[in-house]
Design a protein around this motif. Structure first.
Motif, PDB file in Angstrom:
ATOM      1  N   ARG A  16      62.965  54.255  26.750  1.00  0.00           N
ATOM      2  CA  ARG A  16      61.882  54.646  27.595  1.00  0.00           C
ATOM      3  C   ARG A  16      61.082  53.033  26.666  1.00  0.00           C
ATOM      4  O   ARG A  16      59.753  52.751  27.302  1.00  0.00           O
ATOM      5  CB  ARG A  16      61.148  55.781  27.636  1.00  0.00           C
ATOM      6  CG  ARG A  16      62.500  56.494  28.703  1.00  0.00           C
ATOM      7  CD  ARG A  16      62.544  57.580  28.725  1.00  0.00           C
ATOM      8  NE  ARG A  16      63.533  58.046  30.451  1.00  0.00           N
ATOM      9  CZ  ARG A  16      63.374  58.636  30.931  1.00  0.00           C
ATOM     10  NH1 ARG A  16      61.926  59.621  31.272  1.00  0.00           N
ATOM     11  NH2 ARG A  16      64.250  59.498  31.504  1.00  0.00           N
ATOM     12  N   LEU A  17      60.525  53.763  25.528  1.00  0.00           N
ATOM     13  CA  LEU A  17      58.959  52.899  24.693  1.00  0.00           C
ATOM     14  C   LEU A  17      59.238  52.373  25.015  1.00  0.00           C
ATOM     15  O   LEU A  17      57.988  51.220  25.652  1.00  0.00           O
ATOM     16  CB  LEU A  17      58.573  53.763  23.687  1.00  0.00           C
ATOM     17  CG  LEU A  17      57.548  53.126  22.356  1.00  0.00           C
ATOM     18  CD1 LEU A  17      56.600  53.512  23.199  1.00  0.00           C
ATOM     19  CD2 LEU A  17      58.016  53.242  21.126  1.00  0.00           C
TER      20      LEU A  17
ATOM     21  N   GLY B  59      61.092  54.618  32.608  1.00  0.00           N
ATOM     22  CA  GLY B  59      61.072  55.505  32.491  1.00  0.00           C
ATOM     23  C   GLY B  59      59.815  56.330  31.785  1.00  0.00           C
ATOM     24  O   GLY B  59      59.477  55.639  30.858  1.00  0.00           O
ATOM     25  N   ARG B  60      59.749  57.121  32.649  1.00  0.00           N
ATOM     26  CA  ARG B  60      57.941  57.809  31.595  1.00  0.00           C
ATOM     27  C   ARG B  60      58.455  58.873  30.305  1.00  0.00           C
ATOM     28  O   ARG B  60      59.393  59.012  30.753  1.00  0.00           O
ATOM     29  CB  ARG B  60      57.486  58.488  32.640  1.00  0.00           C
ATOM     30  CG  ARG B  60      57.018  57.896  33.908  1.00  0.00           C
ATOM     31  CD  ARG B  60      55.670  59.011  35.013  1.00  0.00           C
ATOM     32  NE  ARG B  60      54.418  59.129  33.802  1.00  0.00           N
ATOM     33  CZ  ARG B  60      53.724  60.022  34.561  1.00  0.00           C
ATOM     34  NH1 ARG B  60      54.100  60.004  35.537  1.00  0.00           N
ATOM     35  NH2 ARG B  60      53.180  60.152  33.597  1.00  0.00           N
ATOM     36  N   LEU B  61      57.581  58.409  29.306  1.00  0.00           N
ATOM     37  CA  LEU B  61      58.119  59.477  27.868  1.00  0.00           C
ATOM     38  C   LEU B  61      56.955  60.610  28.396  1.00  0.00           C
ATOM     39  O   LEU B  61      55.696  60.648  28.011  1.00  0.00           O
ATOM     40  CB  LEU B  61      57.160  58.584  26.984  1.00  0.00           C
ATOM     41  CG  LEU B  61      58.839  58.349  26.271  1.00  0.00           C
ATOM     42  CD1 LEU B  61      58.491  57.216  24.745  1.00  0.00           C
ATOM     43  CD2 LEU B  61      60.138  58.464  26.645  1.00  0.00           C
ATOM     44  N   ASP B  62      57.103  61.747  28.586  1.00  0.00           N
ATOM     45  CA  ASP B  62      56.312  62.560  29.074  1.00  0.00           C
ATOM     46  C   ASP B  62      56.621  64.324  29.060  1.00  0.00           C
ATOM     47  O   ASP B  62      57.833  63.687  28.365  1.00  0.00           O
ATOM     48  CB  ASP B  62      55.639  62.816  30.694  1.00  0.00           C
ATOM     49  CG  ASP B  62      56.479  63.045  32.103  1.00  0.00           C
ATOM     50  OD1 ASP B  62      57.684  62.637  31.767  1.00  0.00           O
ATOM     51  OD2 ASP B  62      56.366  62.112  33.024  1.00  0.00           O
TER      52      ASP B  62
ATOM     53  N   ARG C  46      57.883  66.812  30.946  1.00  0.00           N
ATOM     54  CA  ARG C  46      59.108  66.205  31.297  1.00  0.00           C
ATOM     55  C   ARG C  46      60.349  65.850  31.458  1.00  0.00           C
ATOM     56  O   ARG C  46      61.652  66.014  31.243  1.00  0.00           O
ATOM     57  CB  ARG C  46      59.355  66.213  32.991  1.00  0.00           C
ATOM     58  CG  ARG C  46      60.192  65.962  34.379  1.00  0.00           C
ATOM     59  CD  ARG C  46      59.858  65.270  35.688  1.00  0.00           C
ATOM     60  NE  ARG C  46      60.840  65.040  36.408  1.00  0.00           N
ATOM     61  CZ  ARG C  46      61.361  64.484  37.733  1.00  0.00           C
ATOM     62  NH1 ARG C  46      60.529  64.012  38.135  1.00  0.00           N
ATOM     63  NH2 ARG C  46      61.973  65.066  38.594  1.00  0.00           N
ATOM     64  N   TRP C  47      60.157  64.985  30.777  1.00  0.00           N
ATOM     65  CA  TRP C  47      61.640  63.733  29.789  1.00  0.00           C
ATOM     66  C   TRP C  47      61.945  64.744  27.905  1.00  0.00           C
ATOM     67  O   TRP C  47      63.042  65.026  28.198  1.00  0.00           O
ATOM     68  CB  TRP C  47      61.315  62.576  28.653  1.00  0.00           C
ATOM     69  CG  TRP C  47      61.430  62.076  28.164  1.00  0.00           C
ATOM     70  CD1 TRP C  47      62.775  61.260  28.143  1.00  0.00           C
ATOM     71  CD2 TRP C  47      61.380  62.578  26.634  1.00  0.00           C
ATOM     72  NE1 TRP C  47      63.670  61.008  27.285  1.00  0.00           N
ATOM     73  CE2 TRP C  47      63.108  61.790  26.304  1.00  0.00           C
ATOM     74  CE3 TRP C  47      60.896  62.832  25.405  1.00  0.00           C
ATOM     75  CZ2 TRP C  47      62.864  61.379  24.911  1.00  0.00           C
ATOM     76  CZ3 TRP C  47      60.225  62.750  24.248  1.00  0.00           C
ATOM     77  CH2 TRP C  47      62.182  62.058  24.050  1.00  0.00           C
TER      78      TRP C  47
ATOM     79  N   ILE D 153      55.742  63.659  22.382  1.00  0.00           N
ATOM     80  CA  ILE D 153      54.997  63.035  22.875  1.00  0.00           C
ATOM     81  C   ILE D 153      53.662  62.856  22.906  1.00  0.00           C
ATOM     82  O   ILE D 153      52.647  62.825  23.298  1.00  0.00           O
ATOM     83  CB  ILE D 153      55.581  63.528  24.284  1.00  0.00           C
ATOM     84  CG1 ILE D 153      57.166  63.525  25.102  1.00  0.00           C
ATOM     85  CG2 ILE D 153      55.073  63.205  25.646  1.00  0.00           C
ATOM     86  CD1 ILE D 153      57.686  61.947  25.496  1.00  0.00           C
TER      87      ILE D 153
ATOM     88  N   GLY E 213      60.115  50.853  28.887  1.00  0.00           N
ATOM     89  CA  GLY E 213      59.505  51.197  29.827  1.00  0.00           C
ATOM     90  C   GLY E 213      60.639  51.976  30.773  1.00  0.00           C
ATOM     91  O   GLY E 213      59.847  52.019  32.440  1.00  0.00           O
TER      92      GLY E 213
END
Length: 209
Positions: free
Chosen positions: A168-169, A174-177, A179-180, A96, A172
């Motif tokens: 996700r990329l 959900g976020r890629l962070d 937390r993921w 990430i 979109g």
């Protein structure tokens, strides 16, 4: 006996030029986006001839993929914490962290090109995706050797991780962070947790004859 002058090594110069091309590709993408990249602009920024550039990489997509591979190898080290949960968490967090704005734009661009051109799709698979899958596969192979997961789980788990990331990329969802990264590592740990079958109670003694 006459001494011959030492020949200058050619390899270091080639490596410097190669590094300059890959750096130029990322720098230009950061400035102008993937659409602003061209072989002429990359060669000019890197200080190499177009002939040299085309000799090493016949197309712009191949230059981008080489830059992405180099970026991944440098930015995403292979941890060895001694356990699958620790390795996964560190690896996915590094993934990430390496997925900055420029990298995300380039990955979306090559995915879009691959969707309409089978030759590009083959290049993306063979020149980029295979290297990232192999890196994660190394972590999972260590887990197999430690007895944490069965060998037959490694390929589906690689699909699970990268399928979620690309989903996700690109879309979109959900976020890629971090937390993921943490939730994905936790999910895999739960899926692959070795559970021993419950111990059977002892059979009652047979009645006397």
């Amino acid at each position: 006996m006459n001494e011959q002058p030492a020949r200058r090594p050619g390899r270091p110069r080639s490596e410097r030029a190669r590094a300059a091309v890959l750096d130029a590709t990322l720098a230009l993408a950061a400035e102008a986006g993937p659409a602003g990249l061209s072989m002429e602009a990359i060669a000019r920024r890197a200080g190499v001839s177009k002939e040299t550039l085309y000799r090493w990489w016949p197309s712009k997509i191949e230059v981008i993929l080489a830059a992405m591979v180099e970026h991944g190898q440098v930015s995403i080290p292979l941890p060895d914490s001694g356990s699958l949960p620790g390795d996964l968490r560190a690896f996915l967090r590094s993934t990430i962290d390496a997925l900055d704005g420029t990298t995300a734009l380039l990955l979306r661009a090559v995915a879009a090109a691959a969707a309409t051109d089978q030759a590009v799709a083959d290049d993306v698979r063979d020149r980029f995706l295979r290297t990232r899958r192999a890196a994660l596969g190394t972590l999972l192979d260590r887990a197999v050797a430690r007895g944490e997961i069965p060998d037959e789980h490694t390929t589906p788990l690689v699909d699970f991780v990268y399928g979620s990331l690309w989903y996700r990329l690109i879309f979109g969802i959900g976020r890629l962070d971090h937390r993921w990264a943490d939730e994905t590592a936790t999910a895999i740990t739960a899926i692959t947790a070795t559970r021993q079958p419950p111990e059977r109670p002892p059979l009652p003694p047979l009645p006397p004859d």
